[in-house]
Design an enzyme around this catalytic site. Structure first.
Site, PDB file in Angstrom:
ATOM      1  N   LEU A  41      59.072  55.382  13.292  1.00 22.98           N
ATOM      2  CA  LEU A  41      58.048  55.359  12.251  1.00 22.98           C
ATOM      3  C   LEU A  41      57.233  56.624  12.424  1.00 22.98           C
ATOM      4  O   LEU A  41      56.750  56.917  13.528  1.00 22.98           O
ATOM      5  CB  LEU A  41      57.170  54.104  12.392  1.00 22.98           C
ATOM      6  CG  LEU A  41      56.386  53.645  11.164  1.00 22.98           C
ATOM      7  CD1 LEU A  41      57.320  53.415   9.979  1.00 22.98           C
ATOM      8  CD2 LEU A  41      55.608  52.375  11.469  1.00 22.98           C
ATOM      9  N   ASP A  42      57.097  57.400  11.354  1.00 20.13           N
ATOM     10  CA  ASP A  42      56.437  58.695  11.444  1.00 20.13           C
ATOM     11  C   ASP A  42      55.016  58.565  11.968  1.00 20.13           C
ATOM     12  O   ASP A  42      54.382  57.512  11.869  1.00 20.13           O
ATOM     13  CB  ASP A  42      56.408  59.369  10.075  1.00 20.13           C
ATOM     14  CG  ASP A  42      57.800  59.630   9.540  1.00 20.13           C
ATOM     15  OD1 ASP A  42      58.721  59.806  10.355  1.00 20.13           O
ATOM     16  OD2 ASP A  42      57.963  59.652   8.309  1.00 20.13           O
ATOM     17  N   LYS A  43      54.528  59.662  12.501  1.00 21.24           N
ATOM     18  CA  LYS A  43      53.166  59.684  13.035  1.00 21.24           C
ATOM     19  C   LYS A  43      52.144  59.316  11.975  1.00 21.24           C
ATOM     20  O   LYS A  43      51.183  58.589  12.251  1.00 21.24           O
ATOM     21  CB  LYS A  43      52.869  61.085  13.595  1.00 21.24           C
ATOM     22  CG  LYS A  43      51.452  61.272  14.093  1.00 21.24           C
ATOM     23  CD  LYS A  43      51.232  62.705  14.546  1.00 21.24           C
ATOM     24  CE  LYS A  43      49.775  62.928  14.937  1.00 21.24           C
ATOM     25  NZ  LYS A  43      49.520  64.331  15.368  1.00 21.24           N
TER      26      LYS A  43
END
Length: 337
Positions: A41-43
């Site tokens: 999950l992206d930052k």
């Protein structure tokens, strides 16, 4: 027993446990050994992240071949029409290929936690919330999909993966979840001595049959020695090194260039010799009017009853063209072996 953890990943947290370089990682929220994130999950994305110590479950969640559905709540800038949403559902072309068909619907603003920092809005541009379900997991896929239809993503929350949801979890909180009914962990068979590679590591060559008597030679002068192949040694290796030396390679290339020039000038044949009759020294089609080294006519008329090449045996009649020595029709020669 395998463990499954549901975490609500906050905004700005890296999906890793180590090497954050001063930024927050999963280790700041989950202190459980031997669990890893199933998927990323992206930052700058929030929501559900599943942690597990099961390799089988990790593959079923993260691998696209299992087509595990992942549901996102997406806030986009602008108000896409129904035609645009149908295009998004059919799949859009990205730089790494067209996406699989997805489920898209327009929804009312959901009741979510406040994001820190808050989303920056433009008062002159409206925003829309979408519920998007995909079965892939490409890098930043949802953001690239909405950008491809002209509506960039402002906020992205992963709400569910399959039947697991983030409902009831505040940012940074986690809880254990039961494994799916009928789930079976695939166990790897232990490695034992004598089965493929040994347990101690490395590859053990099987015992080979020793050769008796004279050992068969290999190319380059090498021989089998008790089932083991050896490199050429002694004179064979010296000869091989001499043939492959830079000087000899340069000489062979130069000789090839000179032969190509002579061939282009019509001075040599493809076989390397001069064009024309063997030993005549003249081009083909222009036989010499003189006499050869043995005192025989070179370019004169062929002797009657025999071909130009070869000499009739004294005391025997010359063979007629098209017939063998027994007077019958010519027979094809057997192929050379």
């Amino acid at each position: 027993m395998a463990r499954l953890i549901l975490l609500n990943k906050p905004y700005g947290v890296l999906t890793q446990f180590t090497n954050g370089d001063g930024e927050q990682t999963l280790s700041d929220f989950v202190d459980v050994p031997d669990v890893y994130a199933a998927g990323r999950l992206d930052k700058d994305s929030e929501g559900l992240l599943i942690l597990t110590d099961s390799g089988t479950m990790h593959a079923q969640i993260s691998s696209p071949k299992f087509k595990k559905e992942k549901t996102y709540l997406v806030q986009v800038e602008g108000n896409p029409s129904d035609d645009v949403l149908r295009k998004l559902a059919r799949g859009v072309e990205l730089n790494d290929g067209k996406t699989r068909p997805a489920k898209v619907e327009r929804i009312d603003p959901p009741e979510l936690w406040e994001r820190n920092p808050p989303v920056r809005f433009r008062k002159s541009v409206p925003d829309t919330w979408l519920k998007l379900t995909i079965t892939e997991g490409r890098n930043r896929q949802v953001r690239r999909m909405t950008a491809a239809i002209g509506f960039p993503t402002l906020r992205l929350v992963r709400w569910a993966i399959g039947d697991w949801t983030v409902d009831g979890l505040a940012p940074g909180e986690w809880r254990d979840a039961p494994m799916p009914e009928g789930f079976v962990e695939r166990e790897r068979a232990p490695r034992t001595e004598g089965a493929g590679r040994p347990a101690g590591g490395g590859f053990k060559r099987p015992e080979g049959r020793k050769f008796e008597g004279k050992k068969p030679a290999r190319a380059g002068g090498a021989r089998f020695d008790d089932g083991e192949a050896k490199r050429p040694t002694g004179g064979a290796r010296a000869l091989q090194d001499k043939r492959n030396s830079p000087t000899r390679l340069a000489e062979r290339r130069a000789e090839g260039s000179r032969r190509a020039e002579r061939l282009a000038a019509g001075k040599v044949g493809k076989g390397g010799g001069k064009l024309g009759f063997k030993g005549a020294g003249k081009p083909a089609g222009k036989p010499s009017a003189g006499r050869g080294a043995a005192g025989k006519p070179v370019g004169g008329k062929p002797t009657a009853g025999r071909p130009t090449s070869g000499r009739p045996t004294p005391g025997k009649p010359a063979a007629r063209p098209g017939a063998d020595r027994r007077g019958g029709p010519s027979q094809p020669r057997p192929p050379k072996r």
